[in-house]
Design an enzyme around this catalytic site. Structure first.
Site, PDB file in Angstrom:
ATOM      1  N   GLU A 120       0.837  -1.208   0.000  1.00  0.00           N
ATOM      2  CA  GLU A 120       0.000   0.000   0.000  1.00  0.00           C
ATOM      3  C   GLU A 120       0.874   1.261   0.000  1.00  0.00           C
ATOM      4  O   GLU A 120       0.842   2.059   0.953  1.00  0.00           O
ATOM      5  CB  GLU A 120      -0.958  -0.002   1.179  1.00  0.00           C
ATOM      6  CG  GLU A 120      -2.041  -1.056   1.048  1.00  0.00           C
ATOM      7  CD  GLU A 120      -3.151  -0.920   2.085  1.00  0.00           C
ATOM      8  OE1 GLU A 120      -2.946  -0.253   3.106  1.00  0.00           O
ATOM      9  OE2 GLU A 120      -4.229  -1.489   1.852  1.00  0.00           O
ATOM     10  N   GLU A 172      -6.482  -7.711  -0.500  1.00  0.00           N
ATOM     11  CA  GLU A 172      -6.903  -7.715   0.905  1.00  0.00           C
ATOM     12  C   GLU A 172      -8.352  -7.286   1.025  1.00  0.00           C
ATOM     13  O   GLU A 172      -8.774  -6.323   0.376  1.00  0.00           O
ATOM     14  CB  GLU A 172      -6.099  -6.689   1.720  1.00  0.00           C
ATOM     15  CG  GLU A 172      -4.639  -6.957   1.913  1.00  0.00           C
ATOM     16  CD  GLU A 172      -3.990  -5.838   2.740  1.00  0.00           C
ATOM     17  OE1 GLU A 172      -4.692  -5.132   3.475  1.00  0.00           O
ATOM     18  OE2 GLU A 172      -2.766  -5.669   2.611  1.00  0.00           O
TER      19      GLU A 172
END
Ligand code: GAL
Length: 670
Positions: A155, A314
């Site tokens: 991320e 995710e």
């Protein structure tokens, strides 16, 4: 450039798994993990995302033995690995030795060690260490049969989207020198004749750090662009190191494409660099319509992937731990969430994380294996999802198509919400989601496209709050209307060029001709001010003094300072139509405008007359067959007309399909 594989290697069917952090567990638990993964049908796990301090406990001293064992065991269990570069968080020895790699906020606060991601992405020192670690990983595991895909960092830009450190200062200047041929060009672009901001050389330029009042808007926008580019530059540096050593292995990183947060990385500008797009998505528990935001995020992932299959890297089996109140998911919710991502083009469904941690900041975050163990709904759902994804293996590679496009533009988001504007109440994601929601509620599949895309061919194109556009981007929307599309543009669009300079002559500058209107002044509404339109609908937030210059008024203001003036207009353009929505109508009125546009554009829902709260999406296979996903978010079972093979229940459906309450169905239609 050689072609790199576009999907994790040697993962059969739909990929299924999650982040796996075995370094948090003793060996007996790790051995049990493999058994449980096999029981659940897991075939891909992300490993070593936050393992740097474990793999290199002291500078130059490596301990790979434990990771060797983990990868060997996974491979023996038939489980492939999305192997991380292990660089998502620098180890304490590194920030202690080189405190200059720490990032800084706009007001000068240094973000220290102790959490994660405490690095300045522009730091050459950090880059050197991160590339070296990446090379180590690649050299160590280049031939490991479990290696399916590289998971670069994690991320990028999640916690530190904007860094204002000295490293950033130098890199920002370099970036500006690439963008502008001379300091005069920069002065012109930034409008520095205003407030005595003229720069005499690039050396004088700083990041937009805390200042007495509004910082130069173009400086802020360029800093936003720079910051997104800087994350991409870091991605490229690590990716290039990997490609040199393992050219046969695809690379990716997990994006964060959920609204209303995650504003600062322009993912469309990363598309061309991705072998395969991966996204993380988390529901906001307090949002009762969170499944609509999920659908948007999935459609955006498909848009950034250019229509190709993407990885849901995710999501959560149940509660997260970072919202004010972290509620467990309700019955069937995780399964519906998973199938909704799959319906919209994901060919991999993964979670944070495999086993719920006992220590650390995320111990109250749900996982596939919860604290309470196997006798839990969470575990039963984990196993059930594995069963379902196995049954859905034939869906892999099929594609979603749409008649409607929605333009999503990160720079317009950044620009529209700058300070010193007509109102501080504008929210770009709210405006985008308002239109997306109306389309979702009508079961219309939408492609989310960048402002640079050619929208010709879509029957309807929605461009909400497209604040800043280049001449070319505006011309493409006009061309799409001329070619027959219904183009819907909403307030505060086309106002400025890419340098945030107003387009003079009346608003909405870039779209005046297309829309056949001219606005002389904005009239944002006060907080709590709601005004009636001529059909009785109500609108808030925004109004503007608009004159018709070729368009016809569809709705006018019934009251307020602009009574009698247009609030919604419609213009015939070539073979198509351009609509201007110069206010924020309430959701019912927004819905009826969408109905009108869809009816005129000839756009039909995926399934006719679906009850509210039920979503249907179709994926099309190369052999001409299709997969109809129906997801029932309501607590009542429904029946609809459909025929084919029910893949989850392994039975034929003739004419009528029943979808139980809070459940989903996938029909293979031939
Ligand atoms: C993501 C992150 C994961 C984990 C997760 C919790 O942002 O990539 O490492 O922190 O959130 O929801």
């Amino acid at each position: 450039m050689p072609n790199h594989p576009a999907w994790p290697l040697n993962v059969p069917g739909i990929a299924y798994g999650g982040d796996y952090n075995p370094e948090q567990w003793p060996l007996d638990v790790q051995l049990q993990d493999i058994e449980l993964m096999r029981e659940a049908g897991v075939n891909l796990v992300s490993v070593a995302i936050f393992s740097w301090a474990q793999l290199e406990p002291r500078e130059g001293e490596y301990d790979f033995a434990w990771l060797d064992d983990v990868l060997d065991r996974l491979h023996a269990g038939g489980i492939q690995v999305a192997l991380a570069t292990a660089t998502a968080s620098p180890p304490p020895w590194l920030t202690r030795k080189h405190p200059e790699i720490l990032p800084r906020t706009a007001d000068g606060t240094v973000l220290g060690q102790g959490a994660r991601q405490s690095y300045a992405v522009s730091s050459p020192v950090f880059r050197r260490y991160a590339v070296a670690m990446t090379r180590r990983m690649a050299e160590r595991y280049r031939d490991h049969p479990a290696l399916a895909v590289w998971h670069i960092d994690n991320e990028l830009g999640c916690h530190v989207p904007h860094d204002y450190s000295d490293n950033a200062e130098v890199a920002f200047r370099n970036w500006l020198q690439e963008r502008y041929a001379s300091i005069d060009d920069l002065n012109a672009a930034w409008g520095t004749t205003f407030w005595s901001q003229r720069y005499d050389s690039f050396e004088e330029i700083l990041p937009p750090r805390a200042a007495p009042t509004f910082v130069n808007p173009t400086q802020q926008l360029d800093f936003a662009r720079f910051s997104s580019d800087e994350q991409l530059a870091h991605y490229r540096a690590l990716r290039d190191a990997l490609r040199e050593i393992t050219p046969q292995v695809p690379t990716t990183t997990n994006f964060m494409m959920s609204l209303p947060d995650n504003k600062w990385v322009d993912y469309f500008s990363w598309s061309a660099d991705m072998d395969v797009v991966a996204n993380d998505h988390y529901l906001i528990a307090a949002d009762r319509e969170a499944h609509i935001g999920l659908a948007f995020s999935a459609d955006l992932s498909r848009g950034v992937a250019g229509g190709a299959p993407w990885i849901l890297m995710e999501h959560s089996t149940s509660a997260v731990n970072w919202q004010p109140r972290n509620r467990a998911k309700g019955p069937g919710q995780m399964l519906r969430n998973s199938l909704a991502h799959l319906a919209r083009g994901a060919d991999a469904i993964m979670f944070f994380q495999w086993r719920q941690s006992l220590a650390g900041a995320e111990k109250y975050h749900s996982a596939m294996v919860p604290h309470a163990g196997r006798d839990t709904d969470v575990w039963r759902n984990t196993v059930e999802l594995g069963r379902r994804l196995k049954a859905l293996a034939p869906v892999k590679g099929s594609r979603v198509t749409a008649d409607v496009a929605l333009v999503f533009d990160y720079p317009s988001w950044w620009g529209a919400e700058l300070d010193g504007h007509p109102t501080d109440a504008l929210s770009y994601p709210q405006e985008v989601l308002r239109w997306y929601r109306a389309l979702w509620q009508r079961d219309i599949t939408v492609d989310i496209v960048p402002a640079q895309a050619d929208p010709t061919g879509y029957r309807a194109v929605f461009a909400p709050m497209l604040y800043s556009v280049t001449d070319q981007d505006a011309a493409r929307l006009t061309a799409a209307a001329q070619a027959g599309a219904h183009v819907v543009i909403t307030f505060f669009s086309g106002i400025v060029d890419e340098f945030d300079h107003v387009r003079p002559g009346g608003y909405p500058g870039a779209f005046r001709d297309l829309l056949g209107v001219r606005t002389e002044e904005f009239h944002p509404l006060h907080e709590d001010e709601v005004l009636a339109l001529d059909d009785g609908a109500r609108a808030d937030l925004w109004s503007e003094k608009t004159h018709l210059e070729g368009a016809k008024a569809v709705r006018t203001w019934a009251e307020g300072p602009l009574a009698g003036l247009p609030a919604v207009t419609r213009n015939t353009v070539g073979d198509g139509t351009a609509w201007y929505i110069a206010t924020r109508p309430d959701s019912e009125a927004t819905g009826s405008l969408v109905d009108q546009v869809l009816a005129e554009a000839g756009v039909a829902p995926v399934v006719a007359d679906l009850p509210t709260g039920v979503e249907a999406v179709r994926r099309h296979a190369a052999d001409g067959s299709s997969y109809l996903f129906v997801i029932n978010h309501t607590d009542r079972g429904i029946d609809l007309a459909a025929s084919g093979r029910d893949l989850l229940r392994d039975q034929d459906v003739i004419d009528t399909l029943h979808v139980p309450a809070l459940d989903s169905t996938v029909i293979h239609e031939r």
